[in-house]
Design an enzyme around this catalytic site. Structure first.
Site, PDB file in Angstrom:
ATOM      1  N   ILE A 142      -8.032 -48.399  22.852  1.00 61.80           N
ATOM      2  CA  ILE A 142      -9.383 -48.047  22.379  1.00 61.80           C
ATOM      3  C   ILE A 142     -10.417 -49.111  22.755  1.00 61.80           C
ATOM      4  O   ILE A 142     -10.072 -50.264  23.006  1.00 61.80           O
ATOM      5  CB  ILE A 142      -9.415 -47.784  20.847  1.00 61.80           C
ATOM      6  N   LYS A 170      -3.445 -50.361  21.125  1.00 59.28           N
ATOM      7  CA  LYS A 170      -4.062 -51.624  21.557  1.00 59.28           C
ATOM      8  C   LYS A 170      -5.555 -51.545  21.282  1.00 59.28           C
ATOM      9  O   LYS A 170      -6.255 -50.686  21.809  1.00 59.28           O
ATOM     10  CB  LYS A 170      -3.838 -51.914  23.040  1.00 59.28           C
ATOM     11  N   THR A 171      -6.031 -52.492  20.471  1.00 57.60           N
ATOM     12  CA  THR A 171      -7.460 -52.540  20.169  1.00 57.60           C
ATOM     13  C   THR A 171      -8.199 -53.245  21.297  1.00 57.60           C
ATOM     14  O   THR A 171      -7.591 -53.881  22.160  1.00 57.60           O
ATOM     15  CB  THR A 171      -7.681 -53.306  18.858  1.00 57.60           C
ATOM     16  N   GLU A 175     -10.943 -40.384  27.574  1.00 62.87           N
ATOM     17  CA  GLU A 175     -12.324 -40.146  27.123  1.00 62.87           C
ATOM     18  C   GLU A 175     -13.151 -41.285  27.716  1.00 62.87           C
ATOM     19  O   GLU A 175     -13.029 -42.427  27.292  1.00 62.87           O
ATOM     20  CB  GLU A 175     -12.365 -40.118  25.598  1.00 62.87           C
ATOM     21  N   LEU A 176     -13.961 -40.960  28.736  1.00 64.13           N
ATOM     22  CA  LEU A 176     -14.551 -42.019  29.567  1.00 64.13           C
ATOM     23  C   LEU A 176     -16.072 -42.053  29.453  1.00 64.13           C
ATOM     24  O   LEU A 176     -16.637 -41.613  28.467  1.00 64.13           O
ATOM     25  CB  LEU A 176     -14.088 -41.830  31.017  1.00 64.13           C
ATOM     26  N   CYS A 213     -20.718 -43.662  24.441  1.00 62.45           N
ATOM     27  CA  CYS A 213     -20.324 -42.996  25.682  1.00 62.45           C
ATOM     28  C   CYS A 213     -21.204 -41.773  25.926  1.00 62.45           C
ATOM     29  O   CYS A 213     -21.458 -41.409  27.060  1.00 62.45           O
ATOM     30  CB  CYS A 213     -18.857 -42.623  25.638  1.00 62.45           C
ATOM     31  N   GLU A 227     -23.860 -45.875  33.760  1.00 62.61           N
ATOM     32  CA  GLU A 227     -23.808 -46.012  32.299  1.00 62.61           C
ATOM     33  C   GLU A 227     -24.229 -47.443  31.959  1.00 62.61           C
ATOM     34  O   GLU A 227     -23.500 -48.397  32.225  1.00 62.61           O
ATOM     35  CB  GLU A 227     -22.382 -45.739  31.835  1.00 62.61           C
TER      36      GLU A 227
HETATM   37  P1  NAI Z   1     -12.919 -51.082  29.420  1.00 59.95           P
HETATM   38  O1  NAI Z   1     -12.757 -49.640  29.748  1.00 59.95           O
HETATM   39  O2  NAI Z   1     -12.431 -52.044  30.432  1.00 59.95           O
HETATM   40  O3  NAI Z   1     -12.148 -51.379  28.036  1.00 59.95           O
HETATM   41  C1  NAI Z   1     -11.727 -50.391  27.139  1.00 59.95           C
HETATM   42  C2  NAI Z   1     -10.303 -50.695  26.693  1.00 59.95           C
HETATM   43  O4  NAI Z   1      -9.447 -50.697  27.830  1.00 59.95           O
HETATM   44  C3  NAI Z   1     -10.136 -52.069  26.051  1.00 59.95           C
HETATM   45  O5  NAI Z   1      -9.178 -51.983  25.015  1.00 59.95           O
HETATM   46  C4  NAI Z   1      -9.588 -52.911  27.189  1.00 59.95           C
HETATM   47  O6  NAI Z   1      -8.849 -54.019  26.764  1.00 59.95           O
HETATM   48  C5  NAI Z   1      -8.712 -51.898  27.897  1.00 59.95           C
HETATM   49  N1  NAI Z   1      -8.434 -52.228  29.302  1.00 59.95           N
HETATM   50  C6  NAI Z   1      -9.220 -52.892  30.176  1.00 59.95           C
HETATM   51  N2  NAI Z   1      -8.595 -53.017  31.369  1.00 59.95           N
HETATM   52  C7  NAI Z   1      -7.394 -52.414  31.252  1.00 59.95           C
HETATM   53  C8  NAI Z   1      -6.292 -52.217  32.124  1.00 59.95           C
HETATM   54  N3  NAI Z   1      -6.301 -52.685  33.370  1.00 59.95           N
HETATM   55  N4  NAI Z   1      -5.232 -51.547  31.670  1.00 59.95           N
HETATM   56  C9  NAI Z   1      -5.203 -51.061  30.410  1.00 59.95           C
HETATM   57  N5  NAI Z   1      -6.191 -51.238  29.531  1.00 59.95           N
HETATM   58  C10 NAI Z   1      -7.296 -51.892  29.943  1.00 59.95           C
HETATM   59  O7  NAI Z   1     -14.426 -51.333  29.057  1.00 59.95           O
HETATM   60  P2  NAI Z   1     -15.224 -52.728  28.875  1.00 59.95           P
HETATM   61  O8  NAI Z   1     -14.857 -53.660  29.971  1.00 59.95           O
HETATM   62  O9  NAI Z   1     -15.040 -53.186  27.497  1.00 59.95           O
HETATM   63  O10 NAI Z   1     -16.730 -52.231  29.067  1.00 59.95           O
HETATM   64  C11 NAI Z   1     -17.249 -51.999  30.362  1.00 59.95           C
HETATM   65  C12 NAI Z   1     -18.097 -50.761  30.378  1.00 59.95           C
HETATM   66  O11 NAI Z   1     -17.306 -49.630  30.095  1.00 59.95           O
HETATM   67  C13 NAI Z   1     -19.195 -50.706  29.341  1.00 59.95           C
HETATM   68  O12 NAI Z   1     -20.330 -51.386  29.732  1.00 59.95           O
HETATM   69  C14 NAI Z   1     -19.437 -49.235  29.232  1.00 59.95           C
HETATM   70  O13 NAI Z   1     -20.266 -48.806  30.281  1.00 59.95           O
HETATM   71  C15 NAI Z   1     -18.059 -48.639  29.432  1.00 59.95           C
HETATM   72  N6  NAI Z   1     -17.419 -48.315  28.145  1.00 59.95           N
HETATM   73  C16 NAI Z   1     -17.362 -47.000  27.776  1.00 59.95           C
HETATM   74  C17 NAI Z   1     -16.825 -46.664  26.560  1.00 59.95           C
HETATM   75  C18 NAI Z   1     -16.763 -45.252  26.110  1.00 59.95           C
HETATM   76  O14 NAI Z   1     -16.747 -44.990  24.917  1.00 59.95           O
HETATM   77  N7  NAI Z   1     -16.666 -44.284  27.010  1.00 59.95           N
HETATM   78  C19 NAI Z   1     -16.355 -47.675  25.617  1.00 59.95           C
HETATM   79  C20 NAI Z   1     -16.404 -49.023  26.120  1.00 59.95           C
HETATM   80  C21 NAI Z   1     -16.937 -49.300  27.332  1.00 59.95           C
END
Ligand code: NAI
Ligand code: MG
Length: 569
Positions: free
Chosen positions: A234, A260-261, A336-337, A370, A467
């Site tokens: 998440i 995993k948080t 959910e992206l 998102c 985004e």
């Molecule tokens: P992220 O997608 O990298 O992180 C979300 C989750 O994925 C976290 O728990 C992170 O530890 C995990 N994660 C990261 N890399 C991973 C990998 N290689 N394998 C497995 N898990 C992994 O997002 P981040 O870096 O926190 O934010 C970057 C951008 O993503 C934000 O600026 C925003 O644009 C977008 N985002 C979109 C979200 C949504 O609700 N759709 C939520 C958070 C970020």
């Protein structure tokens, strides 16, 4: 009356400025407004005079571009001490809080200051292995999938009651770790969390298959079985809400979980998971691994003993985890992206209502949603009026310490997001969009960003395509409904859309034409537990919430039994 008040106040402020009382350029208005608030003039500032006053300040000071113009002085004051103690910082594996196998920890920071809240156990491959082994055992041998659905339902209900009882501490932890306004979390996120668990508690004993007519002498039925161990990853924008969307349906269906948080916000999930065990959850059914994505997250996504993956986060990381799921054991994945949701204001819309809703659709949760309505398409006939009012509303937005009463916007979650947003704002200016208000950091401490509004935004600009995930509203003009449909759909994303119109035919036309998982008509961000949520295109796979999410956590088994001398077929 309005003019004379603002002129007097402005003269007073300019005098103070020149007398050397408050000369720090970037905080000029901020400090002055603070002084005024301290002199019991705050009711004036929050009244309808504020915009006129601020415009007057702009004119007189000649420093219209790079000064903070928002709200009270909350962010400059000493941060309010959160009314909660951090008690749980270890990993939760097999019902116990344990250190990481490596003994490592990582810091979780207060976004108001960038200072340490707590060091948290940093889970890694070995910890994920331990957590999955516990979840595997709890599924293969433990009581959870074997107890009656009614008993499972009662544990979910008891958990919801305990969260309600401890709502104050839980809200405070969430706000401290994430930076969102306390009032917002207490009004929305915590109640939605509780409601979601009660909703899925209601489903637990209503999951059943079908009896199917066959072409021959066969009795055919389907069994809806739990899949097994669910691996869930998440993000940090709604740490608790995302926990509920994932854990609620998974447990209601009888699965076990390793969650995993996000590394930015590990605290609230640990607290509520402790309560889950108090509610009677058997050990190993819900395991929480705090840690980073490329280590702990990736280990979970490619684990051979994880049967189902559910991920929420960026599209970029979604592609990585889908690849890991495919390369390992081809576990099914719900994703959910990201999004770049259009918010369409038609020519017949009530402009005042549309402005307020479009403002909330974008700025809610510091713009870190998102589904944020981040492309505000406004019909040319109401564009000028809308723009003026949208700008005024952004100027009135109350930014400050999220623990403070009346604050609408806290800091962004971390320095990475803060830098990313300011970079996008610079790109908007460089690409020729008009910066109507904001555009700078707010205050000098922590990760606060001014509510920012761009007009004259074109579809090909980065701020209209990517985004941003921050408090940056992009306003675009349109003329024809066909045109706005085409432009709305010309995006790699398809998460949500908002439509503002009083014309039923226009609403119906847009509803069917827009390629988005949710279309909100004359409303936005409605998140009932029963309403499915998810995306088209690169916004993801599958749906969360509602009856639809159950499908993601159930296997369908067809059972065919040969019949001898059946009385009927
Ligand atoms: P992220 O997608 O990298 O992180 C979300 C989750 O994925 C976290 O728990 C992170 O530890 C995990 N994660 C990261 N890399 C991973 C990998 N290689 N394998 C497995 N898990 C992994 O997002 P981040 O870096 O926190 O934010 C970057 C951008 O993503 C934000 O600026 C925003 O644009 C977008 N985002 C979109 C979200 C949504 O609700 N759709 C939520 C958070 C970020
Ligand atoms: Mg944090």
């Amino acid at each position: 009356m309005k003019t004379s008040i603002t002129t007097t106040i402005t003269a007073n402020i300019v005098h103070q400025y020149h007398s050397g009382e408050c000369q720090e350029k970037s905080n000029f208005y901020f400090i002055v407004l603070r002084k005024m608030a301290a002199r019991r003039m705050s009711s004036l500032l929050s009244s309808s005079y504020a915009p006129a006053l601020l415009r007057s300040l702009d004119r007189h000071s000649g420093r219209a571009t790079c000064i903070t113009r928002f709200s009270t002085a909350a962010a400059l004051e000493e941060p309010i001490t959160p009314p909660v103690k951090v008690e749980y910082t270890k990993l939760l594996i097999n019902g116990e809080f344990v250190d990481a196998a490596s003994g490592k920890t990582f810091p979780t920071l207060d976004p108001r200051t960038g200072q340490l809240i707590a060091d948290v156990a940093e889970g890694d491959l070995e910890d994920v292995n331990r957590a999955v082994a516990a979840a595997r055992k709890a599924f293969d041998e433990g009581p959870w999938p074997r107890m009656t659905a009614y008993e499972r339902s009662r544990i979910l209900l008891r958990f919801a009651d305990l969260v309600e009882k401890h709502a104050d501490e839980i809200t405070a932890l969430e706000v401290w770790d994430n930076g969102k306004p306390y009032e917002q979390a207490a009004r929305d996120e915590i109640p939605l969390f509780i409601r979601l668990f009660r909703y899925y508690a209601g489903w637990a004993d209503k999951i059943h298959g079908l009896t199917i007519q066959a072409d021959g002498p066969h009795h055919v039925q389907t069994l809806h079985e739990p899949i097994g161990v669910a691996g869930q990853i998440i993000p940090w924008n709604f740490p608790l809400l995302m926990f509920s969307w994932k854990v609620g349906p998974a447990l209601a269906c009888g699965n076990t979980v390793v969650l995993k948080t996000a590394e930015q916000t590990p605290l609230s999930a640990l607290y509520v998971s402790k309560l889950f065990h108090e509610a009677g959850l058997p050990p190993g059914v819900l395991n929480i691994v705090s840690g980073y994505g490329p280590s702990a997250g990736a280990a979970l996504a490619c684990h051979m003993e994880v049967d189902k993956l559910s991920f929420t986060g960026s599209t970029e990381t979604g592609k990585i985890v889908l690849g890991l799921a495919a390369k390992s054991n081809l576990k099914s994945a719900t994703l959910e992206l990201g999004g770049k949701s259009p918010f369409i204001v038609c020519e017949d819309a009530n402009v005042d209502e549309a402005v307020e809703l479009a403002h909330a659709a974008l700025f809610y949760n510091q713009g870190q949603c998102c589904c944020a309505g981040s492309r505000t398409y406004v019909h040319e006939r109401v564009y000028d009026e809308f723009l003026e009012k949208a700008k005024t509303r952004a100027l009135q937005r109350v930014v400050g310490d999220p623990f403070k009463k009346g604050v609408e916007q806290g800091p962004q979650v971390d320095s990475e997001q803060f830098d990313k947003i300011l970079k996008y704002i610079r790109s908007g200016v460089e690409n020729g969009a008009t910066l109507e208000t904001g555009g700078e950091r707010f205050g000098s401490n922590g990760y606060y960003v001014q509510p920012t509004v761009f007009s004259n935004v074109q579809d090909n600009m980065l701020i209209a395509k990517d985004e941003i995930f921050g408090p940056v509203q992009s306003i675009l003009k349109f003329k024809e409904i066909d045109e706005v449909i085409q432009r709305s759909n010309a995006s790699q994303f398809g998460l949500a859309a908002g439509v503002f119109t009083q014309n039923l035919d226009t609403a119906n036309r847009l509803t069917r034409a827009l390629k988005a998982g949710t279309v909100w008509i004359n409303c936005f961000d409605v998140f009932d537990a029963a309403i499915p949520f998810g995306g088209y295109k690169m916004s993801g796979h599958g749906r969360e919430k509602g009856v639809y999410s159950l499908n993601a956590y159930l296997q369908v088994k067809a059972v065919v039994t040969r019949l001898k001398n059946p009385a009927w077929l």
